[in-house]
Design an enzyme around this catalytic site. Structure first.
Site, PDB file in Angstrom:
ATOM      1  N   HIS A  34      66.232  98.238 -21.299  1.00 52.35           N
ATOM      2  CA  HIS A  34      65.092  99.049 -20.856  1.00 52.35           C
ATOM      3  C   HIS A  34      64.447  99.755 -22.055  1.00 52.35           C
ATOM      4  O   HIS A  34      63.227  99.802 -22.190  1.00 52.35           O
ATOM      5  CB  HIS A  34      65.521 100.090 -19.819  1.00 52.35           C
ATOM      6  N   ARG A  72      59.095  85.413  -7.873  1.00 57.26           N
ATOM      7  CA  ARG A  72      58.834  86.155  -6.639  1.00 57.26           C
ATOM      8  C   ARG A  72      57.989  87.376  -6.950  1.00 57.26           C
ATOM      9  O   ARG A  72      57.855  87.780  -8.107  1.00 57.26           O
ATOM     10  CB  ARG A  72      60.146  86.533  -5.943  1.00 57.26           C
ATOM     11  N   ILE A  73      57.457  87.968  -5.869  1.00 62.69           N
ATOM     12  CA  ILE A  73      56.540  89.100  -6.008  1.00 62.69           C
ATOM     13  C   ILE A  73      57.288  90.437  -5.952  1.00 62.69           C
ATOM     14  O   ILE A  73      56.796  91.449  -6.432  1.00 62.69           O
ATOM     15  CB  ILE A  73      55.451  89.050  -4.895  1.00 62.69           C
ATOM     16  N   LEU A 117      40.561 100.961 -21.732  1.00 61.59           N
ATOM     17  CA  LEU A 117      41.544 100.235 -20.911  1.00 61.59           C
ATOM     18  C   LEU A 117      42.112 101.217 -19.888  1.00 61.59           C
ATOM     19  O   LEU A 117      42.473 102.332 -20.238  1.00 61.59           O
ATOM     20  CB  LEU A 117      42.685  99.718 -21.796  1.00 61.59           C
ATOM     21  N   TRP A 148      68.541  90.644 -21.068  1.00 63.03           N
ATOM     22  CA  TRP A 148      68.312  90.672 -22.525  1.00 63.03           C
ATOM     23  C   TRP A 148      69.444  91.438 -23.205  1.00 63.03           C
ATOM     24  O   TRP A 148      70.000  91.007 -24.217  1.00 63.03           O
ATOM     25  CB  TRP A 148      66.963  91.336 -22.811  1.00 63.03           C
ATOM     26  N   SER A 162      60.193 100.443  -5.282  1.00 60.70           N
ATOM     27  CA  SER A 162      60.806 101.306  -4.265  1.00 60.70           C
ATOM     28  C   SER A 162      62.225 100.843  -3.954  1.00 60.70           C
ATOM     29  O   SER A 162      63.033 101.603  -3.434  1.00 60.70           O
ATOM     30  CB  SER A 162      59.931 101.357  -3.004  1.00 60.70           C
ATOM     31  N   ASP A 182      60.239  92.000 -16.109  1.00 64.67           N
ATOM     32  CA  ASP A 182      61.605  91.752 -15.651  1.00 64.67           C
ATOM     33  C   ASP A 182      62.439  91.094 -16.751  1.00 64.67           C
ATOM     34  O   ASP A 182      61.909  90.371 -17.598  1.00 64.67           O
ATOM     35  CB  ASP A 182      61.567  90.862 -14.393  1.00 64.67           C
ATOM     36  N   TRP A 195      65.824 102.049  -6.397  1.00 63.71           N
ATOM     37  CA  TRP A 195      66.741 103.176  -6.146  1.00 63.71           C
ATOM     38  C   TRP A 195      68.130 102.664  -5.799  1.00 63.71           C
ATOM     39  O   TRP A 195      69.111 103.398  -5.877  1.00 63.71           O
ATOM     40  CB  TRP A 195      66.238 104.046  -4.990  1.00 63.71           C
ATOM     41  N   ASN A 199      65.079  92.899 -18.529  1.00 63.84           N
ATOM     42  CA  ASN A 199      65.643  93.842 -19.510  1.00 63.84           C
ATOM     43  C   ASN A 199      67.167  93.814 -19.510  1.00 63.84           C
ATOM     44  O   ASN A 199      67.803  93.816 -20.576  1.00 63.84           O
ATOM     45  CB  ASN A 199      65.201  95.282 -19.191  1.00 63.84           C
TER      46      ASN A 199
END
Ligand code: IPE
Ligand code: IPE
Ligand code: MG
Length: 238
Positions: free
Chosen positions: A23, A177-178, A117, A11, A52, A6, A55, A8
């Site tokens: 981005h 936050r998640i 990986l 920045w 989700s 988070d 959008w 971008n």
């Protein structure tokens, strides 16, 4: 390791540039973090690229992000493969362009045998969507499991079922936050939040996050004394 990339937009704004420039610059951080994860022996890295809920952003930003995903994957796939990276995407791909979905599936097939990986990109992913789709798939596979099923029966159908639950969660950009990321899988993950914006997040920043993780005591409900073997285990459980 699971990361919410988070910051971008901020920045770019700080540099008087359009949000999407952030981005584009963020892709460099993805490269750096993949390299650093390999160096640190991380075996599973999951990156939140598009939620989700994203959008809801302006249409031109959404389409820029889709194009960036497509172009980056086209450009980087050979290198990912050469470096022994197994590539996966989790999320609801039904709203994505056919060309992007085709490229994703090809990349997954091509890299399926790699073991260094496992890199998972969460795209049009939501933690609640994941739990719902797991429930649907579980019931479709075994309708008799309508009741009395255990956690394992459900978690086997989660999008990230091929990976262990994350040990370390990182969110850049200062927000704590998640944001509907891996809701089920983060139940006992160590959380690390940093103000560093994603385009500024590099190898050194990742090393700092790992160092912080190494100082945590993961108790999983037990007491500190139990973990140190100092006290008797009153529960009698292992
Ligand atoms: C994260 O950066 C990237 C995506 C959500 C795709 P943001 O675009 O959310 O950046 P900020 O939070 O506005 O700075
Ligand atoms: C979360 O970032 C999703 C990704 C990084 C892909 P956001 O910037 O969209 O999160 P919120 O909406 O501010 O919580
Ligand atoms: Mg954001």
């Amino acid at each position: 390791m699971a990361i919410i990339m988070d910051g971008n937009g901020r920045w770019a704004r700080r540099r008087m540039m359009p949000r999407v420039a952030g981005h584009a610059r963020g892709v460099e951080s993805v490269r750096a973090v993949i390299r650093a994860c390999i160096d640190h022996g991380v075996e599973y890295l999951t990156l939140f690229a598009f939620s989700s809920e994203n959008w809801r952003r302006p249409a031109d930003e959404v389409s820029f992000l889709m194009q960036l995903f497509l172009k980056s994957l086209q450009k980087e796939l050979d290198k990912l493969h050469e470096n022994g990276i197994r590539f996966h995407v989790i999320g609801d791909l039904s709203r994505f362009d056919e060309s992007l979905v085709r490229l994703i599936r090809e990349a997954e097939e091509r890299t399926a045998g790699n073991q260094r990986l496992t890199l998972t990109i969460a795209a049009n992913y939501g933690g609640r969507w994941d739990i719902m789709q797991a429930m649907e798939r579980m019931l479709a596979a075994a309708p008799e499991q309508r009741s009395g099923f255990g956690e394992d029966a459900l978690s086997a159908h989660l999008a990230l079922a091929y990976a262990p639950e994350p040990d370390l969660f990182i969110r850049t950009g200062g927000e704590q936050r998640i944001s509907n990321f891996l809701l089920w899988q983060l139940a006992y993950t160590e959380l690390y939040f940093t103000d560093t914006l994603w385009p500024d997040f590099d190898e050194a920043a990742l090393a700092e996050a790992i160092a912080s993780y190494q100082h945590r005591e993961r108790r999983f409900g037990r007491t500190s004394e139990q973990l140190k073997g100092g006290a008797e285990d009153v529960s009698g459980n292992a």
